[in-house]
Each structure stands twice: as C-alpha cells, then as structure tokens.
Enzyme design. Structure first.
Site, short mmCIF file in Angstrom:
data_model
loop_
_atom_site.label_atom_id
_atom_site.label_comp_id
_atom_site.label_asym_id
_atom_site.label_seq_id
_atom_site.Cartn_x
_atom_site.Cartn_y
_atom_site.Cartn_z
N GLU A 239 44.61 39.14 44.01
CA GLU A 239 43.25 39.49 44.42
C GLU A 239 42.51 40.16 43.27
OE1 GLU A 239 43.09 41.44 48.31
OE2 GLU A 239 41.37 42.61 47.64
N ASP B 99 38.89 42.34 42.80
CA ASP B 99 37.86 42.98 43.63
C ASP B 99 36.71 43.60 42.85
OD1 ASP B 99 39.37 42.67 45.97
OD2 ASP B 99 40.39 44.58 45.67
N GLU C 145 33.56 46.04 44.23
CA GLU C 145 32.97 46.67 45.43
C GLU C 145 31.93 47.69 45.00
OE1 GLU C 145 35.87 48.49 47.97
OE2 GLU C 145 36.82 46.57 48.44
#
Ligand SMILES: *[C@@H]1O[C@H](CO)[C@@H](O)[C@H](O)[C@H]1NC(C)=O
Length: 252
Positions: free
Chosen positions: A94, A96, A98
């Site tokens: 993953e 990310d 954010e």
C-alpha cells in the site's frame, strides 16, 4: 444530503477515452458520491452520517498518479481526504497520501505511509509550504521497479527505494487499485466547501518516462530541503520507535 462535496475531475491526457464511468466505481457513501458530466466529473460528499469513496476498476503494477486537489478551507478538523494505492490480502502492499484537516487558521498535516507485505508503520508527515485550501495543487505518487516517490507540485518529498538487495521487501508483484475517499474521522458536524480535482494517469509499466525515473542530484537536494524544513514526523527518528528498533531501511 451531502453537504461537503469533493469534486474530482478526470483529465484524460494519458488515457484517451478515459471517463470515470469506465475507470472507476463509487464504492460507498450511499449516494454521496456521484459521476457527472458524461463521466468527466466525480463528486464525493461528506455529511454527519457518512463520507464517500471510489476505487479504480483496474489494478496497476507500477504507475504514476497525479491528483489535483484543493482542500476544504475553514474548519476542516477531523476530516481525512485520502488517496492511496493498495493490493488485497494479509500481505498487501500500500502507498498512502492523506490530508488531515484542522481548525480554522491552523495547518493541514500531509501524512504518507508505505506498506510492504502487510507491514506498514513507515509514517512520514509534512507541513506544506503553501495554503492547500487556496488553490489546486498536484500530489503525485510515482511507483516504478526501483522507487516510490511522493511529490507535491513536482517537488519530491519522499523516496522509498527498492532495497531488496539488503533484504527489505519492495512492492513489485501485487497489482494495486487506486482508492480515494473523504470521511470525517471525528464524526462531527458537516464541513462545507471541499473541492478536489484529480488528474489520474495510471500506467501498467508498458510505457512512460516515469517507469525509469529516479531523482537526479538537484531533485535529491530539493527533497532534502523539504525534509529539513517541512517534515514534522519521521518513523526513523521517532524516539519511541528508535528505542524498540526501527526498520532496516532507516539506517541506509
Ligand atoms: C493543527 O494545528 C496545530 C497548531 O498549529 C498543530 O499542532 C496540529 O498538529 C494540527 N493538527 C493536524 C491534524 O494537522
């Protein structure tokens, strides 16, 4: 009704006939996410009951994603605007990006993380050198066989290198989907005026300059400038983590 709305625009420079209908599915939010304008516009809504999100129909092994975002201004405390690439399963990979909102006048936190083989906890957080609520800015993930590079307006902020030769796992054989969502982590009252546009140009490793891209010396220096001036958290130097032993890549 959705009060706070995230508008996501698809610019189809890389994928000629791209439209949100063909490339993405709205996956949650019970009507708060909508595909409009013949698939050229996607809006995500957030209210006190729920946020919303979408995901790509296809999976990608390597790619470059450019998201153009304008974040909610005023009181955005508790909101999380996220976009990430992820594979499935207990040993998933993953990547990310954010954005953690804040109260009026206080800065957003840009949060990044990388999971390899189900193992995350590689957080790095940054402040931005501009107000991300004033205008659209481009937030990119470049994922190729040697690097995962995070960029803000083409300025590299993080480079997760392929160090498989030193026994550190690197995402390279689990295809990932692109996900994006808007939600309220705190579950408070609705926020107004969020607006986000994205330009999505994922690739499958076949072509594109990004596939062999690395940071040259100038761009490495720029990244170090960002990291020394705007990084507010680094898992490699967190005293609590250091006491227990940080991952091997921190000493390389
Ligand atoms: C909100 O702003 C305060 C004050 O500048 C800062 O300490 C805090 O980290 C910010 N919170 C987030 C989630 O960015």
């Amino acid at each position: 009704m959705a009060v706070s709305v995230l508008a996501i625009l698809l610019a189809c420079s890389a994928v000629a006939s791209a439209s949100f209908d063909k490339e993405f599915d709205i996956t949650w939010g019970d009507g708060r996410g909508k595909i409009l304008n013949n698939g050229q516009l996607l809006t995500l809504g957030l209210d006190k009951v729920s946020g919303s999100g979408f995901q790509s129909k296809h999976e990608y092994l390597y790619g470059k994603i450019d998201m153009q975002l304008k974040l909610v201004s005023g009181n955005s405390a508790g909101t999380v605007t996220a976009y990430y690439l992820s594979s499935q399963g207990p040993t998933h990979d993953e990547i990310d990006f954010e954005f953690l909102g804040n109260v009026t006048g206080e800065p957003y936190t840009l949060h990044t993380n990388v999971f390899t083989q189900g193992q995350g906890q590689r957080e790095q957080q940054f402040r931005l050198w501009f107000d991300p609520t004033n205008d659209f800015h481009t937030y990119s993930i470049l994922w190729n066989p040697k690097h995962i590079i995070f960029m803000v307006d083409d300025m590299p902020i993080r480079d997760f290198k392929n160090l498989e030769g030193k026994g550190i796992a690197f995402p390279k054989n689990q295809p990932m989907r692109l996900y994006s969502s808007l939600w309220n982590a705190a579950g408070g009252r609705p926020r107004c005026g969020s607006s986000v546009g994205t330009e999505v140009a994922p690739g499958t490793g076949a072509a594109g300059e990004w596939y062999n891209q690395e940071l040259d010396l100038t761009r490495q220096q720029r990244m170090r400038w960002v990291q020394s001036n705007y990084m507010i958290y680094n898992y490699c130097t967190d005293p609590k983590r250091v006491a227990k032993g940080v991952p091997a890549e921190c000493s390389m």
